[in-house]
Design a protein around this motif. Structure first.
Motif, PDB file in Angstrom:
ATOM      1  N   CYS A   1       0.808  -1.223   0.000  1.00 35.52           N
ATOM      2  CA  CYS A   1       0.000   0.000   0.000  1.00 35.52           C
ATOM      3  C   CYS A   1       0.840   1.272   0.000  1.00 35.52           C
ATOM      4  CB  CYS A   1      -0.939  -0.003   1.205  1.00 35.52           C
ATOM      5  SG  CYS A   1      -1.963  -1.490   1.317  1.00 35.52           S
ATOM      6  N   LEU A   2       1.925   1.285   0.744  1.00 31.99           N
ATOM      7  CA  LEU A   2       2.764   2.471   0.842  1.00 31.99           C
ATOM      8  C   LEU A   2       3.205   2.998  -0.522  1.00 31.99           C
ATOM      9  CD1 LEU A   2       4.298   4.553   2.537  1.00 31.99           C
ATOM     10  CD2 LEU A   2       6.147   2.873   2.766  1.00 31.99           C
ATOM     11  N   PRO A   3       3.594   2.128  -1.469  1.00 27.26           N
ATOM     12  CA  PRO A   3       3.984   2.658  -2.783  1.00 27.26           C
ATOM     13  C   PRO A   3       2.868   3.446  -3.480  1.00 27.26           C
ATOM     14  CG  PRO A   3       4.745   0.404  -2.536  1.00 27.26           C
ATOM     15  CD  PRO A   3       3.839   0.683  -1.370  1.00 27.26           C
ATOM     16  N   ALA A   4       1.621   3.136  -3.160  1.00 28.32           N
ATOM     17  CA  ALA A   4       0.496   3.846  -3.775  1.00 28.32           C
ATOM     18  C   ALA A   4       0.068   5.065  -2.967  1.00 28.32           C
ATOM     19  CB  ALA A   4      -0.693   2.902  -3.947  1.00 28.32           C
ATOM     20  N   THR A   5       0.134   4.974  -1.626  1.00 27.45           N
ATOM     21  CA  THR A   5      -0.362   6.076  -0.795  1.00 27.45           C
ATOM     22  C   THR A   5       0.707   7.126  -0.507  1.00 27.45           C
ATOM     23  OG1 THR A   5       0.247   5.015   1.305  1.00 27.45           O
ATOM     24  CG2 THR A   5      -1.964   4.525   0.415  1.00 27.45           C
ATOM     25  N   HIS A   6       1.955   6.700  -0.480  1.00 27.81           N
ATOM     26  CA  HIS A   6       3.079   7.579  -0.119  1.00 27.81           C
ATOM     27  C   HIS A   6       2.908   8.181   1.267  1.00 27.81           C
ATOM     28  CE1 HIS A   6       4.390   7.110  -4.219  1.00 27.81           C
ATOM     29  NE2 HIS A   6       3.208   7.540  -4.633  1.00 27.81           N
ATOM     30  N   MET A   7       2.150   7.487   2.132  1.00 23.38           N
ATOM     31  CA  MET A   7       1.963   7.917   3.519  1.00 23.38           C
ATOM     32  C   MET A   7       2.499   6.824   4.431  1.00 23.38           C
ATOM     33  SD  MET A   7      -1.790   9.707   3.842  1.00 23.38           S
ATOM     34  CE  MET A   7      -1.501  10.283   5.505  1.00 23.38           C
ATOM     35  N   GLU A   8       3.534   7.165   5.193  1.00 27.15           N
ATOM     36  CA  GLU A   8       4.090   6.201   6.144  1.00 27.15           C
ATOM     37  C   GLU A   8       3.040   5.845   7.191  1.00 27.15           C
ATOM     38  OE1 GLU A   8       7.226   4.822   6.365  1.00 27.15           O
ATOM     39  OE2 GLU A   8       7.879   5.788   4.514  1.00 27.15           O
ATOM     40  N   ASP A   9       3.099   4.615   7.662  1.00 25.92           N
ATOM     41  CA  ASP A   9       2.231   4.199   8.756  1.00 25.92           C
ATOM     42  C   ASP A   9       3.053   4.124  10.033  1.00 25.92           C
ATOM     43  OD1 ASP A   9       3.669   1.830   7.827  1.00 25.92           O
ATOM     44  OD2 ASP A   9       2.404   0.714   9.214  1.00 25.92           O
ATOM     45  N   LEU A  10       2.376   4.128  11.143  1.00 23.17           N
ATOM     46  CA  LEU A  10       3.000   3.863  12.430  1.00 23.17           C
ATOM     47  C   LEU A  10       2.376   2.586  12.945  1.00 23.17           C
ATOM     48  CD1 LEU A  10       4.853   4.611  14.782  1.00 23.17           C
ATOM     49  CD2 LEU A  10       2.959   5.952  15.715  1.00 23.17           C
ATOM     50  N   CYS A  11       3.209   1.567  13.139  1.00 20.96           N
ATOM     51  CA  CYS A  11       2.727   0.272  13.616  1.00 20.96           C
ATOM     52  C   CYS A  11       2.566   0.317  15.135  1.00 20.96           C
ATOM     53  CB  CYS A  11       3.699  -0.830  13.218  1.00 20.96           C
ATOM     54  SG  CYS A  11       3.167  -2.479  13.724  1.00 20.96           S
ATOM     55  N   LEU A  12       1.358   0.036  15.587  1.00 28.54           N
ATOM     56  CA  LEU A  12       1.061  -0.035  17.012  1.00 28.54           C
ATOM     57  C   LEU A  12       0.847  -1.497  17.394  1.00 28.54           C
ATOM     58  CD1 LEU A  12      -1.350   3.011  17.190  1.00 28.54           C
ATOM     59  CD2 LEU A  12       1.000   2.886  18.045  1.00 28.54           C
ATOM     60  N   PRO A  13       1.071  -1.842  18.663  1.00 22.68           N
ATOM     61  CA  PRO A  13       0.902  -3.244  19.074  1.00 22.68           C
ATOM     62  C   PRO A  13      -0.542  -3.703  18.890  1.00 22.68           C
ATOM     63  CG  PRO A  13       1.505  -1.845  20.946  1.00 22.68           C
ATOM     64  CD  PRO A  13       1.499  -0.977  19.745  1.00 22.68           C
ATOM     65  N   SER A  14      -0.686  -4.927  18.453  1.00 24.32           N
ATOM     66  CA  SER A  14      -1.999  -5.493  18.162  1.00 24.32           C
ATOM     67  C   SER A  14      -2.890  -5.546  19.399  1.00 24.32           C
ATOM     68  CB  SER A  14      -1.830  -6.915  17.610  1.00 24.32           C
ATOM     69  OG  SER A  14      -3.087  -7.519  17.437  1.00 24.32           O
ATOM     70  N   THR A  15      -4.162  -5.247  19.183  1.00 22.52           N
ATOM     71  CA  THR A  15      -5.162  -5.339  20.253  1.00 22.52           C
ATOM     72  C   THR A  15      -5.766  -6.739  20.343  1.00 22.52           C
ATOM     73  OG1 THR A  15      -6.914  -4.569  18.773  1.00 22.52           O
ATOM     74  CG2 THR A  15      -5.758  -2.885  20.080  1.00 22.52           C
ATOM     75  N   SER A  16      -5.319  -7.641  19.500  1.00 20.68           N
ATOM     76  CA  SER A  16      -5.821  -9.010  19.482  1.00 20.68           C
ATOM     77  C   SER A  16      -5.520  -9.720  20.805  1.00 20.68           C
ATOM     78  CB  SER A  16      -5.152  -9.784  18.340  1.00 20.68           C
ATOM     79  OG  SER A  16      -5.381 -11.173  18.479  1.00 20.68           O
ATOM     80  N   PRO A  17      -6.426 -10.600  21.234  1.00 21.67           N
ATOM     81  CA  PRO A  17      -6.137 -11.378  22.443  1.00 21.67           C
ATOM     82  C   PRO A  17      -4.926 -12.305  22.255  1.00 21.67           C
ATOM     83  CG  PRO A  17      -8.157 -12.146  21.406  1.00 21.67           C
ATOM     84  CD  PRO A  17      -7.745 -10.897  20.692  1.00 21.67           C
ATOM     85  N   ALA A  18      -4.564 -12.575  21.009  1.00 20.38           N
ATOM     86  CA  ALA A  18      -3.375 -13.395  20.749  1.00 20.38           C
ATOM     87  C   ALA A  18      -2.096 -12.669  21.178  1.00 20.38           C
ATOM     88  CB  ALA A  18      -3.301 -13.762  19.271  1.00 20.38           C
ATOM     89  N   ASN A  19      -2.166 -11.351  21.310  1.00 20.29           N
ATOM     90  CA  ASN A  19      -1.034 -10.546  21.755  1.00 20.29           C
ATOM     91  C   ASN A  19      -1.125 -10.387  23.280  1.00 20.29           C
ATOM     92  OD1 ASN A  19       1.200  -8.879  21.816  1.00 20.29           O
ATOM     93  ND2 ASN A  19       0.113  -7.078  21.076  1.00 20.29           N
ATOM     94  N   ALA A  20      -1.152 -11.499  23.992  1.00 16.08           N
ATOM     95  CA  ALA A  20      -1.394 -11.511  25.440  1.00 16.08           C
ATOM     96  C   ALA A  20      -0.280 -10.862  26.254  1.00 16.08           C
ATOM     97  CB  ALA A  20      -1.610 -12.948  25.911  1.00 16.08           C
ATOM     98  N   ALA A  21       0.909 -10.721  25.692  1.00 14.57           N
ATOM     99  CA  ALA A  21       2.011 -10.090  26.422  1.00 14.57           C
ATOM    100  C   ALA A  21       1.737  -8.615  26.690  1.00 14.57           C
ATOM    101  CB  ALA A  21       3.312 -10.251  25.638  1.00 14.57           C
ATOM    102  N   TRP A  22       0.837  -8.028  25.909  1.00 12.82           N
ATOM    103  CA  TRP A  22       0.500  -6.611  26.064  1.00 12.82           C
ATOM    104  C   TRP A  22      -0.794  -6.479  26.857  1.00 12.82           C
ATOM    105  CZ3 TRP A  22       2.950  -2.127  24.282  1.00 12.82           C
ATOM    106  CH2 TRP A  22       4.148  -2.361  23.604  1.00 12.82           C
ATOM    107  N   THR A  23      -0.698  -5.938  28.061  1.00 12.66           N
ATOM    108  CA  THR A  23      -1.884  -5.668  28.867  1.00 12.66           C
ATOM    109  C   THR A  23      -2.599  -4.448  28.290  1.00 12.66           C
ATOM    110  OG1 THR A  23      -0.704  -4.156  30.330  1.00 12.66           O
ATOM    111  CG2 THR A  23      -0.727  -6.516  30.957  1.00 12.66           C
TER     112      THR A  23
END
Length: 182
Positions: free
Chosen positions: A142-164
């Motif tokens: 997507c970045l090559p088309a949007t030319h807008m950098e994203d900021l990756c935030l930690p997943s809110t999924s319950p599979a990411n249990a290490a993150w309270t």
């Protein structure tokens, strides 16, 4: 039994994977300031017709906490109203893929979503990706088309249990600078 003339049966999809086209339309308004991208809707989200439909996903609890909401949004109209109040657009990085249930790790043959309409219509200042899968797809396709950098935030999924929820809120607080600022 197989002999030299018998060919093994080939399935159209790898075992257990189903090809799915994203069934939920992008959520945005002209005054949306940020775009939050998940990877692909879970089974529960596909059933409910809206984002983060599984009650164990912490996305809506996190949004309510970050913005000081008195009530946790439960219904689709309540969730949409929260997004509107804080100028949040929402969609996913993936348009279609082969997937097993809701498992991001099973995703194969991902095709990206096209964000042109959102970016041409809404006042998006920043794109945030919810977790590594969304981030990787966004960066690669997507970045090559949007030319807008994203900021990756930690997943809110319950599979990411290490993150309270508390740890998530510390990292996700950055979105408020874009939602609430002028």
């Amino acid at each position: 039994m197989m002999n030299s003339r018998t060919k093994p049966e080939l399935s159209a999809e790898p075992e257990g994977l189903t090809h799915i086209v994203h069934p939920i339309p992008a959520f945005y308004r002209p005054d949306s300031r940020i775009l939050i991208l998940g990877s692909f809707p879970s089974v529960k989200s596909r059933e409910s017709g809206f984002f983060y439909g599984h009650p164990q996903n912490r996305f809506w609890k996190l949004m309510a906490l970050l913005f000081g909401e008195e009530k946790l949004p439960v219904t689709v109209p309540e969730k949409a109203a929260l997004l509107e109040r804080y100028h949040i657009a929402m969609w996913d990085s993936i348009h279609s893929c082969d997937i097993r249930g809701s498992s991001d790790s099973s995703i194969r043959n991902a095709e990206p979503n096209d964000f042109r309409e959102i970016l041409e219509t809404a006042a998006i200042r920043r794109i945030f990706t919810n977790g590594k899968t969304s981030h990787e797809v966004y960066r690669k396709y997507c970045l090559p088309a949007t030319h807008m950098e994203d900021l990756c935030l930690p997943s809110t999924s319950p599979a990411n249990a290490a993150w309270t929820l508390e740890r998530l809120s510390g990292e996700w607080a950055v979105i408020k600078n874009y939602c609430l600022g002028d």
